[in-house]
Design a protein around this motif. Sequence first.
Motif, PDB file in Angstrom:
ATOM      1  N   VAL A   1       0.836  -1.200   0.000  1.00 36.60           N
ATOM      2  CA  VAL A   1       0.000   0.000   0.000  1.00 36.60           C
ATOM      3  C   VAL A   1       0.870   1.249   0.000  1.00 36.60           C
TER       4      VAL A   1
ATOM      5  N   LEU B   1      -7.704  -6.379  -2.262  1.00 38.82           N
ATOM      6  CA  LEU B   1      -8.033  -5.123  -1.605  1.00 38.82           C
ATOM      7  C   LEU B   1      -8.247  -5.349  -0.111  1.00 38.82           C
ATOM      8  N   GLY B   2      -8.977  -6.384   0.241  1.00 37.41           N
ATOM      9  CA  GLY B   2      -9.185  -6.693   1.652  1.00 37.41           C
ATOM     10  C   GLY B   2      -7.873  -6.978   2.357  1.00 37.41           C
TER      11      GLY B   2
ATOM     12  N   GLN C   1      -6.077  -3.624   2.883  1.00 39.55           N
ATOM     13  CA  GLN C   1      -6.684  -2.870   3.983  1.00 39.55           C
ATOM     14  C   GLN C   1      -6.282  -3.451   5.328  1.00 39.55           C
ATOM     15  N   ARG C   2      -6.189  -4.781   5.402  1.00 39.55           N
ATOM     16  CA  ARG C   2      -5.748  -5.445   6.624  1.00 39.55           C
ATOM     17  C   ARG C   2      -4.305  -5.072   6.962  1.00 39.55           C
TER      18      ARG C   2
ATOM     19  N   LEU D   1      -2.582  -2.407   6.059  1.00 39.12           N
ATOM     20  CA  LEU D   1      -2.484  -0.998   6.453  1.00 39.12           C
ATOM     21  C   LEU D   1      -2.915  -0.818   7.900  1.00 39.12           C
ATOM     22  N   TYR D   2      -3.950  -1.526   8.292  1.00 41.04           N
ATOM     23  CA  TYR D   2      -4.405  -1.473   9.686  1.00 41.04           C
ATOM     24  C   TYR D   2      -3.393  -2.116  10.626  1.00 41.04           C
TER      25      TYR D   2
ATOM     26  N   LYS E   1      -6.537   3.633   8.305  1.00 44.05           N
ATOM     27  CA  LYS E   1      -7.469   3.199   7.265  1.00 44.05           C
ATOM     28  C   LYS E   1      -7.524   4.286   6.190  1.00 44.05           C
TER      29      LYS E   1
ATOM     30  N   GLU F   1      -9.986   5.852   2.787  1.00 44.70           N
ATOM     31  CA  GLU F   1     -11.314   5.869   2.187  1.00 44.70           C
ATOM     32  C   GLU F   1     -11.272   5.702   0.667  1.00 44.70           C
TER      33      GLU F   1
ATOM     34  N   TRP G   1      -9.227   4.102  -2.737  1.00 48.66           N
ATOM     35  CA  TRP G   1      -8.254   3.085  -3.153  1.00 48.66           C
ATOM     36  C   TRP G   1      -8.228   2.953  -4.668  1.00 48.66           C
TER      37      TRP G   1
ATOM     38  N   ALA H   1      -3.514   4.498  -1.887  1.00 44.87           N
ATOM     39  CA  ALA H   1      -4.587   4.816  -0.938  1.00 44.87           C
ATOM     40  C   ALA H   1      -4.436   6.256  -0.460  1.00 44.87           C
TER      41      ALA H   1
END
Length: 208
Positions: free
Chosen positions: A52, A91-92, A95-96, A98-99, A105, A107, A109, A131
Motif C-alpha cells: 500500500v 483489496l481486503g 486494507q488489513r 495498512l491497519y 485506514k 477511504e 483506493w 490509498a
Amino acid sequence: MAIKDTPEEWQVTATAVPFTGNKTSVRTDDVVMPNGSVVRRDYQVHPGSVAVLALDENDRVLVIRQYRHPVRQRLWEIPAGLLDVPGENPLGAAQRELYEEAHVKAEEWHVLTDVYPTPGGCDEAVRIFFARDLSDVEGDRFEVEEEEADMEQARVPLKDLVRGVLAGELHNTCLAVGVLALAAALAGDGVDALRPADAPWPARPFEA
C-alpha cells in the motif's frame, strides 16, 4: 507489436517439491526449451503479496522501517503482506495490512501497479495499491510480534523518497516501484486515471 506481457507455458516433463516451508516452497521443474532440450529450473512458490502506497493530506507517504534478515538491513518500506489464503481479495488484504502495520485506514483506493519482483527465481506476484484520505483506526492497535514488534513509522514527502530511490539509499522493491509509479502518475494523467481497486489480477485471480 504491442509491448505487453503475455501468458505462455512451456512443457514441463517432470516436477518435484524438495522443500516446503511455513509460507513458501521450492519447486524443481524440467522444462522443454524451444530447441527441444530439457533444462532444470528451481524456483520459489509464493502465495502472492499486496502493498500500500498511502498518501496523506500533506502529500507525505506512510512508510515503515523493518529489519530484513536475508539482506541484513533495516529497510524503509511501505505496508505490505502476504495473501493469506488462495483466492483472497487483494483489496481486503491491503486494507488489513495498512491497519495491522500502521493502525490507519483509507477511504479511497486504486491499483497503482502489479509486479513480479523476481520472475527468474520466484513466482511471487505483488499488487501495489494507492490509498488516500487517511485516518487513524479507533481502538487498540493490532498486536505485532517478531520483526514487526520493532518497526518504526514515519511520513515522508514523496519527492524525498523518489530522490532516495534514485540515489541508491532506499532498496525495498515495493517502496521503489510504488513511489516511482506514483510520481509518474502524478506527472501524467493523475491518480484518478489509475485502475479501480477491484481491477482484475490474472496473476492471482480472486473472488469479488
